[in-house]
Design a protein around this motif. Sequence first.
Motif, PDB file in Angstrom:
ATOM      1  N   GLY A  97      -8.671  -2.287 -10.952  1.00 25.80           N
ATOM      2  CA  GLY A  97      -9.953  -2.802 -10.491  1.00 25.80           C
ATOM      3  C   GLY A  97      -9.784  -3.915  -9.487  1.00 25.80           C
ATOM      4  N   THR A  98      -8.800  -3.869  -8.621  1.00 27.63           N
ATOM      5  CA  THR A  98      -8.572  -4.914  -7.645  1.00 27.63           C
ATOM      6  C   THR A  98      -9.705  -4.963  -6.656  1.00 27.63           C
ATOM      7  OG1 THR A  98      -7.311  -3.407  -6.302  1.00 27.63           O
ATOM      8  CG2 THR A  98      -6.091  -4.775  -7.829  1.00 27.63           C
ATOM      9  N   SER A  99      -9.931  -6.132  -6.084  1.00 30.34           N
ATOM     10  CA  SER A  99     -11.017  -6.289  -5.123  1.00 30.34           C
ATOM     11  C   SER A  99     -10.638  -5.681  -3.795  1.00 30.34           C
ATOM     12  CB  SER A  99     -11.315  -7.784  -4.937  1.00 30.34           C
ATOM     13  OG  SER A  99     -10.176  -8.459  -4.471  1.00 30.34           O
ATOM     14  N   THR A 100     -11.616  -5.238  -3.047  1.00 28.90           N
ATOM     15  CA  THR A 100     -11.397  -4.752  -1.686  1.00 28.90           C
ATOM     16  C   THR A 100     -11.264  -5.943  -0.775  1.00 28.90           C
ATOM     17  OG1 THR A 100     -13.735  -4.725  -1.194  1.00 28.90           O
ATOM     18  CG2 THR A 100     -12.802  -2.737  -2.183  1.00 28.90           C
ATOM     19  N   ALA A 101     -10.933  -5.677   0.541  1.00 25.94           N
ATOM     20  CA  ALA A 101     -10.794  -6.783   1.486  1.00 25.94           C
ATOM     21  C   ALA A 101     -12.103  -7.542   1.633  1.00 25.94           C
ATOM     22  CB  ALA A 101     -10.332  -6.253   2.836  1.00 25.94           C
ATOM     23  N   THR A 102     -13.243  -6.831   1.581  1.00 28.03           N
ATOM     24  CA  THR A 102     -14.532  -7.494   1.707  1.00 28.03           C
ATOM     25  C   THR A 102     -14.789  -8.374   0.499  1.00 28.03           C
ATOM     26  OG1 THR A 102     -15.406  -5.650   2.974  1.00 28.03           O
ATOM     27  CG2 THR A 102     -17.002  -7.147   1.993  1.00 28.03           C
ATOM     28  N   ASP A 103     -14.506  -7.836  -0.699  1.00 27.45           N
ATOM     29  CA  ASP A 103     -14.696  -8.620  -1.916  1.00 27.45           C
ATOM     30  C   ASP A 103     -13.773  -9.820  -1.955  1.00 27.45           C
ATOM     31  OD1 ASP A 103     -16.517  -6.762  -2.787  1.00 27.45           O
ATOM     32  OD2 ASP A 103     -15.025  -5.610  -3.914  1.00 27.45           O
ATOM     33  N   ALA A 104     -12.576  -9.662  -1.322  1.00 29.57           N
ATOM     34  CA  ALA A 104     -11.571 -10.725  -1.404  1.00 29.57           C
ATOM     35  C   ALA A 104     -12.079 -12.030  -0.833  1.00 29.57           C
ATOM     36  CB  ALA A 104     -10.295 -10.303  -0.683  1.00 29.57           C
TER      37      ALA A 104
ATOM     38  N   ALA B  77      -0.397  -8.486  -4.708  1.00 28.47           N
ATOM     39  CA  ALA B  77       0.160  -7.400  -3.896  1.00 28.47           C
ATOM     40  C   ALA B  77      -0.864  -6.297  -3.687  1.00 28.47           C
ATOM     41  CB  ALA B  77       1.421  -6.845  -4.560  1.00 28.47           C
ATOM     42  N   GLN B  78      -1.599  -5.948  -4.734  1.00 27.99           N
ATOM     43  CA  GLN B  78      -2.632  -4.921  -4.615  1.00 27.99           C
ATOM     44  C   GLN B  78      -3.753  -5.367  -3.673  1.00 27.99           C
ATOM     45  OE1 GLN B  78      -3.586  -4.401  -8.762  1.00 27.99           O
ATOM     46  NE2 GLN B  78      -2.026  -2.814  -9.065  1.00 27.99           N
ATOM     47  N   GLN B  79      -4.099  -6.636  -3.735  1.00 29.24           N
ATOM     48  CA  GLN B  79      -5.119  -7.163  -2.824  1.00 29.24           C
ATOM     49  C   GLN B  79      -4.665  -7.023  -1.369  1.00 29.24           C
ATOM     50  OE1 GLN B  79      -7.310 -10.863  -3.683  1.00 29.24           O
ATOM     51  NE2 GLN B  79      -6.177 -10.945  -5.616  1.00 29.24           N
ATOM     52  N   PHE B  80      -3.383  -7.271  -1.120  1.00 32.42           N
ATOM     53  CA  PHE B  80      -2.892  -7.178   0.250  1.00 32.42           C
ATOM     54  C   PHE B  80      -2.924  -5.735   0.744  1.00 32.42           C
ATOM     55  CE2 PHE B  80       0.375  -6.775   3.538  1.00 32.42           C
ATOM     56  CZ  PHE B  80      -0.044  -7.782   4.401  1.00 32.42           C
ATOM     57  N   ILE B  81      -2.529  -4.774  -0.090  1.00 35.76           N
ATOM     58  CA  ILE B  81      -2.574  -3.364   0.299  1.00 35.76           C
ATOM     59  C   ILE B  81      -4.004  -2.976   0.653  1.00 35.76           C
ATOM     60  CG2 ILE B  81      -2.189  -0.986  -0.453  1.00 35.76           C
ATOM     61  CD1 ILE B  81       0.412  -2.504  -0.087  1.00 35.76           C
ATOM     62  N   ASP B  82      -4.972  -3.346  -0.197  1.00 35.81           N
ATOM     63  CA  ASP B  82      -6.372  -3.033   0.080  1.00 35.81           C
ATOM     64  C   ASP B  82      -6.838  -3.683   1.380  1.00 35.81           C
ATOM     65  OD1 ASP B  82      -6.440  -1.663  -2.322  1.00 35.81           O
ATOM     66  OD2 ASP B  82      -7.413  -3.284  -3.435  1.00 35.81           O
ATOM     67  N   PHE B  83      -6.369  -4.884   1.619  1.00 38.78           N
ATOM     68  CA  PHE B  83      -6.785  -5.639   2.805  1.00 38.78           C
ATOM     69  C   PHE B  83      -6.336  -4.969   4.097  1.00 38.78           C
ATOM     70  CE2 PHE B  83      -5.563  -8.888   5.963  1.00 38.78           C
ATOM     71  CZ  PHE B  83      -6.799  -9.466   6.212  1.00 38.78           C
ATOM     72  N   VAL B  84      -5.076  -4.554   4.191  1.00 38.79           N
ATOM     73  CA  VAL B  84      -4.568  -4.048   5.469  1.00 38.79           C
ATOM     74  C   VAL B  84      -5.141  -2.683   5.837  1.00 38.79           C
ATOM     75  CG1 VAL B  84      -2.452  -5.407   5.432  1.00 38.79           C
ATOM     76  CG2 VAL B  84      -2.452  -3.102   4.440  1.00 38.79           C
TER      77      VAL B  84
ATOM     78  N   GLU C  66      -9.276   1.784  -1.169  1.00 35.28           N
ATOM     79  CA  GLU C  66      -9.778   2.374   0.078  1.00 35.28           C
ATOM     80  C   GLU C  66      -9.328   3.827   0.246  1.00 35.28           C
ATOM     81  OE1 GLU C  66     -11.777   0.986   2.244  1.00 35.28           O
ATOM     82  OE2 GLU C  66     -11.813  -1.080   1.490  1.00 35.28           O
ATOM     83  N   TYR C  67      -8.729   4.390  -0.775  1.00 34.10           N
ATOM     84  CA  TYR C  67      -8.092   5.703  -0.659  1.00 34.10           C
ATOM     85  C   TYR C  67      -9.027   6.765  -0.082  1.00 34.10           C
ATOM     86  CZ  TYR C  67      -5.335   9.814  -1.986  1.00 34.10           C
ATOM     87  OH  TYR C  67      -4.622  10.988  -1.965  1.00 34.10           O
TER      88      TYR C  67
END
Length: 351
Positions: free
Chosen positions: A27-34, A281-288, A120-121
């Motif tokens: 349930g990691t946040s997306t880049a927008t949620d971050a 780390a998961q937040q960074f993957i979602d961000f990029v 973002e898959y």
Amino acid sequence: MRKIWLSGLMGVILTSVLLTACGSDTGTSTATDASNAAADSDSGTLTIYSPNAAEINNPIIKEFQERTGITVDLITGGTGELLKRVQAESGNPLGDVFWAGGADSLASYSEYFEPYKTSEYDNLLPNYVDESNTWTPFNALPMVITYNKEIVSEQDLPKSWEDLLKPKWKGQIAFADPSKSGSSYTQAVTMLTAFGRDNEKGWDFVKKLVANMDGKILSGSSLVQRAVPDGEFALGITLEDAALRYIEGGSQIGIIYPEEGTSAVPDGAAIIKGTKHLNEAQQFIDFVVSKDVQELVQDEFKRRSIRKDVDPVEGLPQTADIKLVDYDFKWASDHKDEVIGRFVGIMMGAE
């Protein structure tokens, strides 16, 4: 948000060349949620290994830190060098994320990465994703021949990989060592595929190419990118986006998409197995791979997005219009040691 970031990004780009870096759904946040969760993440840290150029790394990492409050320690180097570091540290990982480098190179080290399906898959182009989610695509990267317009006349322009074998280019071809550069490895497999990966025709081409390089092999892809604009070499085998950035900077170079076909393999991001900062780390993957990051990377750095909802780069041939070889990603991953070993043997005169 995008306009604010763009303004800040341009300022960072102007100074980034002066910077150097120290050397399962959840349930990691997306880049927008971050951006809304920064206060909750301000104690997080993240160590990223990346072969990316500083002008790409610095503004993106700066924005990630500002949105999330996560402190990033960036370690840079060649793809091969950093992957070997991940392997050597596998008993006690010191890094958290491997960001960039050809996805086929990352796949060959898949046992050292933690599978993660980005939030973002569903927005990613299916032909670029990894079914096992060991790595997440970042950008699609066509491989090209670049040339110095002040050295190469229009009538002498190479149109194909085959043209690189002409005697006039002896000692004038910039190419990086595929044992050190992930993009160079992809280029080597691309050429092998164009001439016959499963028979000796491909390797016959490689032998002739190495002979025409006249013993000159560069230690990293960034050296190839600079060597042609600087006039050290007439021709180079490189990444499309790297050539485009030099063109936008005023360099008198041009781009050729080889007639036999090229490849557009993505580079990727992966979480290092055993990371002590999995959430970050998961937040960074979602961000990029978030939409605004992908739009800005494409707009500012001319790297082709891997998202369904990002418009193509203006002024470039569409990926669908570029002739591509039948690049077998799994073969490239499974045979990496064999291909590199034979290529190095040819360079050393063993064949």
